[in-house]
Design a protein around this motif. Structure first.
Motif, PDB file in Angstrom:
ATOM      1  N   ALA A 121     -20.061   5.520   7.579  1.00 23.76           N
ATOM      2  CA  ALA A 121     -18.743   5.071   7.122  1.00 23.76           C
ATOM      3  C   ALA A 121     -18.618   3.563   7.272  1.00 23.76           C
ATOM      4  O   ALA A 121     -19.106   2.981   8.255  1.00 23.76           O
ATOM      5  N   ARG A 122     -17.997   2.940   6.277  1.00 25.21           N
ATOM      6  CA  ARG A 122     -17.678   1.518   6.375  1.00 25.21           C
ATOM      7  C   ARG A 122     -16.341   1.399   7.098  1.00 25.21           C
ATOM      8  O   ARG A 122     -15.287   1.683   6.533  1.00 25.21           O
ATOM      9  N   THR A 123     -16.390   0.992   8.355  1.00 26.61           N
ATOM     10  CA  THR A 123     -15.202   0.918   9.198  1.00 26.61           C
ATOM     11  C   THR A 123     -14.634  -0.492   9.146  1.00 26.61           C
ATOM     12  O   THR A 123     -15.343  -1.459   9.425  1.00 26.61           O
TER      13      THR A 123
ATOM     14  N   ALA B  84     -15.453   6.049   1.888  1.00 20.36           N
ATOM     15  CA  ALA B  84     -16.030   5.045   2.790  1.00 20.36           C
ATOM     16  C   ALA B  84     -17.467   5.366   3.168  1.00 20.36           C
ATOM     17  O   ALA B  84     -18.177   4.498   3.689  1.00 20.36           O
ATOM     18  N   ARG B  85     -17.920   6.590   2.897  1.00 16.34           N
ATOM     19  CA  ARG B  85     -19.293   6.980   3.226  1.00 16.34           C
ATOM     20  C   ARG B  85     -20.196   7.061   2.001  1.00 16.34           C
ATOM     21  O   ARG B  85     -21.386   7.319   2.119  1.00 16.34           O
TER      22      ARG B  85
ATOM     23  N   TRP C 238     -11.572  -2.645   2.284  1.00 17.99           N
ATOM     24  CA  TRP C 238     -12.804  -2.836   3.041  1.00 17.99           C
ATOM     25  C   TRP C 238     -13.722  -1.617   2.878  1.00 17.99           C
ATOM     26  O   TRP C 238     -14.921  -1.751   2.618  1.00 17.99           O
ATOM     27  N   SER C 239     -13.151  -0.425   3.022  1.00 21.22           N
ATOM     28  CA  SER C 239     -13.948   0.801   2.907  1.00 21.22           C
ATOM     29  C   SER C 239     -14.557   0.958   1.522  1.00 21.22           C
ATOM     30  O   SER C 239     -15.660   1.497   1.371  1.00 21.22           O
TER      31      SER C 239
ATOM     32  N   HIS D 264      -8.402   0.066   3.179  1.00 22.89           N
ATOM     33  CA  HIS D 264      -8.934   0.775   2.013  1.00 22.89           C
ATOM     34  C   HIS D 264      -9.855  -0.136   1.211  1.00 22.89           C
ATOM     35  O   HIS D 264     -10.945   0.279   0.792  1.00 22.89           O
TER      36      HIS D 264
ATOM     37  N   SER E 228     -10.066   8.621   1.083  1.00 24.73           N
ATOM     38  CA  SER E 228     -10.673   7.355   1.507  1.00 24.73           C
ATOM     39  C   SER E 228     -11.774   7.553   2.536  1.00 24.73           C
ATOM     40  O   SER E 228     -12.775   6.829   2.537  1.00 24.73           O
ATOM     41  N   SER E 229     -11.606   8.506   3.454  1.00 22.38           N
ATOM     42  CA  SER E 229     -12.620   8.700   4.489  1.00 22.38           C
ATOM     43  C   SER E 229     -13.956   9.112   3.880  1.00 22.38           C
ATOM     44  O   SER E 229     -15.022   8.738   4.386  1.00 22.38           O
TER      45      SER E 229
END
Length: 287
Positions: free
Chosen positions: A249-251, A210-211, A124-125, A122, A206-207
């Motif tokens: 997205a930041r994976t 992350a974008r 990181w995202s 989380h 969160s998904s």
């Protein structure tokens, strides 16, 4: 409805009947959503008000805190996982007790290693963590992750101010596998009428976050957050978030075995202490 007694740090009082104190990344968004659908309950407009944290929103005062809840509800509650991060936000239990000595507390837990890994993903995202897994070990961000998974340590801080019967411990894995009996126990604990488990309208966002491009995310989660919360209801805020979620997205990087081993070593003792404190087995946990 319970009226929070005035503490030694405020002259006015705010109304709250129960608080979900965490843990972060352990189903608190799900709990907030389920409780918000109960006809007797008003949840705070801002999930994670962080009111009882002196470096966050405590300075806004109890009138602001009271304004977070719709009037007329029989029960009022909030969800703030930062309340169970004693390393980063000390003295929260004493501050809650000073205002609300009769408040009912709810602590939702999950496998402490998996929670810490989800915490990392989380972060990181959201752009708050940029270190690779093995670079993280031993640093301040790692220590913060581990502290939030040391549930016995967090619980001990609350036991200094609240009797055990005021704190309900829920296991996220068990709740998800068979929600109705756990939801029943939750409603009994906070004094709400029984009802079937409603459908969770949204999982953690969160998904989508992350974008959202980092500059927009930093604004929306920082200085603009109180304004957005005050002006827009949760449904509209969700629509705005989805509109902003247009970037890639930041994976997070893959978790290494080295990181998992360090987490297991650092969390095994606390997990054993927690089992002794609560009498719960948590049989599916990795430590």
């Amino acid at each position: 409805m319970a009226l929070c007694a005035s503490g030694d740090e405020r002259t006015s009082a705010a109304v709250v009947d129960f608080i979900v104190i965490g843990a972060m990344r352990a189903g608190t968004t799900m709990l907030n959503d389920l409780l918000a659908q109960h006809p007797e309950i008003a949840m705070a407009r801002m999930k994670e008000t962080d009111f009882f944290i002196d470096t966050k929103n405590y300075r806004l005062g109890t009138d602001w805190y009271g304004s977070q809840f719709a009037p007329g509800a029989r029960l009022r509650g909030e969800v703030s996982p930062n309340y169970s991060k004693a390393r980063d936000f000390p003295d929260v239990p004493r501050r809650i007790h000073g205002h609300c000595p009769a408040v009912r507390l709810v602590y939702m837990l999950r496998d402490p290693v998996e929670r810490a890994l989800s915490h990392y993903a989380h972060g990181w995202s959201m752009g708050r963590i940029t270190l690779l897994p093995d670079q993280l070990i031993g640093g301040p961000q790692y220590e913060g992750m581990v502290d939030a998974s040391r549930y016995a340590r967090q619980l001990a801080q609350y036991h200094r101010h609240f009797p055990a019967e005021q704190i309900l411990i829920l296991d996220f894995e068990s709740f998800r596998a068979d929600p109705q009996p756990h939801y029943d126990a939750l409603l009994r604990h906070i004094g709400a009428a029984p009802m079937p488990v409603p459908s969770a309208r949204r999982q953690n966002e969160s998904s989508e976050l992350a974008r959202v491009p980092k500059p927009l995310l930093k604004l929306a989660q920082g200085p603009l957050r109180p304004v957005l919360t005050r002006v827009f209801n949760p449904a509209v805020r969700g629509q705005l978030r989805r509109l902003m979620a247009r970037g890639p997205a930041r994976t997070p990087p893959e978790f290494t075995q080295k990181l998992r081993d360090h987490l297991c070593d650092d969390l095994t003792e606390d997990a054993a202490t927690l089992r002794a404190m609560t009498g719960q087995a948590f049989p599916d946990w990795s430590v």
